[in-house]
Design a protein around this motif. Structure first.
Motif, mmCIF file in Angstrom:
data_model
loop_
_atom_site.group_PDB
_atom_site.id
_atom_site.type_symbol
_atom_site.label_atom_id
_atom_site.label_comp_id
_atom_site.label_asym_id
_atom_site.label_seq_id
_atom_site.Cartn_x
_atom_site.Cartn_y
_atom_site.Cartn_z
ATOM 1 N N TYR A 180 0.839 -1.201 0.000
ATOM 2 C CA TYR A 180 0.000 0.000 0.000
ATOM 3 C C TYR A 180 0.877 1.255 0.000
ATOM 4 N N ILE A 181 1.868 1.291 0.878
ATOM 5 C CA ILE A 181 2.764 2.439 0.966
ATOM 6 C C ILE A 181 3.490 2.654 -0.359
ATOM 7 N N ASN A 182 3.995 1.580 -0.946
ATOM 8 C CA ASN A 182 4.739 1.713 -2.199
ATOM 9 C C ASN A 182 3.853 2.132 -3.362
ATOM 10 N N THR A 183 2.587 1.785 -3.316
ATOM 11 C CA THR A 183 1.669 2.234 -4.368
ATOM 12 C C THR A 183 1.546 3.754 -4.313
ATOM 13 N N ILE A 184 1.353 4.295 -3.139
ATOM 14 C CA ILE A 184 1.285 5.751 -2.971
ATOM 15 C C ILE A 184 2.667 6.359 -3.168
ATOM 16 N N GLN A 185 3.675 5.623 -2.740
ATOM 17 C CA GLN A 185 5.055 6.105 -2.806
ATOM 18 C C GLN A 185 5.483 6.412 -4.239
ATOM 19 N N ILE A 186 4.921 5.733 -5.225
ATOM 20 C CA ILE A 186 5.307 6.006 -6.613
ATOM 21 C C ILE A 186 5.108 7.493 -6.923
ATOM 22 N N GLY A 187 3.928 8.009 -6.603
ATOM 23 C CA GLY A 187 3.684 9.433 -6.821
ATOM 24 C C GLY A 187 4.527 10.305 -5.913
ATOM 25 N N TYR A 188 4.624 9.929 -4.655
ATOM 26 C CA TYR A 188 5.404 10.708 -3.695
ATOM 27 C C TYR A 188 6.888 10.702 -4.065
ATOM 28 N N ASN A 189 7.346 9.615 -4.680
ATOM 29 C CA ASN A 189 8.754 9.523 -5.062
ATOM 30 C C ASN A 189 9.122 10.512 -6.154
ATOM 31 N N VAL A 190 8.143 10.980 -6.918
ATOM 32 C CA VAL A 190 8.431 12.043 -7.883
ATOM 33 C C VAL A 190 8.948 13.255 -7.107
ATOM 34 N N PHE A 191 8.261 13.607 -6.018
ATOM 35 C CA PHE A 191 8.690 14.705 -5.139
ATOM 36 C C PHE A 191 10.062 14.406 -4.536
ATOM 37 N N LEU A 192 10.231 13.205 -3.972
ATOM 38 C CA LEU A 192 11.515 12.850 -3.356
ATOM 39 C C LEU A 192 12.648 12.843 -4.375
ATOM 40 N N SER A 193 12.361 12.366 -5.570
ATOM 41 C CA SER A 193 13.371 12.313 -6.613
ATOM 42 C C SER A 193 13.878 13.712 -6.938
#
Length: 184
Positions: free
Chosen positions: A156-169
């Motif tokens: 679940y976290i990684n599913t949301i994390q994909i979008g959030y990782n754009v920010f982190l990236s």
């Protein structure tokens, strides 16, 4: 056997490894999206950046997430509102800054930068990362801790994390505020 059934079978047989691979995919996908679709600088695709972020997902996010959320669930079982709120608070006010330090530290290390560069990065961007996290992860973890089975939390976290990782990236790879150029 369907994909979901295979995933759950792997999760049961090899939970740590399965969560690590899930995080590898989430962090890799987030960086691929960031570089291909939201690249404001017009820079060419940086394969090493994707490898750094994907390996962070595999080596640190998946593994530490497995242990951290397992620990949290063992100490605070259940889905009562006070339990959910407590887990979200612990995650966001304690784990989130630790995660940010690990994230920036890993990128700093894999890019061959100095400890001074790391401390500058923390001073420049840790607060932004933590506060940016609150907008996404407080509501997401409220759902997570209230409705998602513990074994499925990292998926679940990684599913949301994909979008959030754009920010982190972007945050992890932006140039330092003091005008220094990013090392490749």
């Amino acid at each position: 056997m369907g994909l979901w059934a295979r995933y759950n079978k792997l999760l049961e047989a090899q939970p740590l490894l399965t969560k690590a691979f899930t995080s590898l995919i989430g962090f890799t996908a987030g960086d691929v999206l960031a570089q291909n679709f939201i690249n404001e600088d017009g820079e060419s695709y940086d394969v090493m950046r994707t490898i750094r972020l994907g390996s962070f997902g595999f080596l640190l996010h998946g593994t530490t997430g497995h242990y951290f959320y397992g620990f949290l669930d063992s100490k605070m079982p259940g889905t009562k509102p006070v339990t959910v709120a407590s887990k979200v608070a612990i995650d966001q006010f304690f784990w989130n800054p630790i995660f940010g330090c690990m994230f920036f530290g890993y990128l700093n290390f894999t890019e061959g930068k100095s400890f001074e560069d790391y401390t500058k990065k923390l001073q420049s961007d840790l607060k932004t990362a933590v506060m940016g996290s609150w907008a996404v992860w407080i509501p997401a973890h409220t759902v997570n801790f209230a409705f998602i089975p513990p074994s499925q939390r990292l998926l679940y976290i990684n599913t949301i994390q994909i979008g959030y990782n754009v920010f982190l990236s972007f945050l992890g790879n932006k140039k330092a505020d003091d005008g220094e150029e990013k090392k490749e």
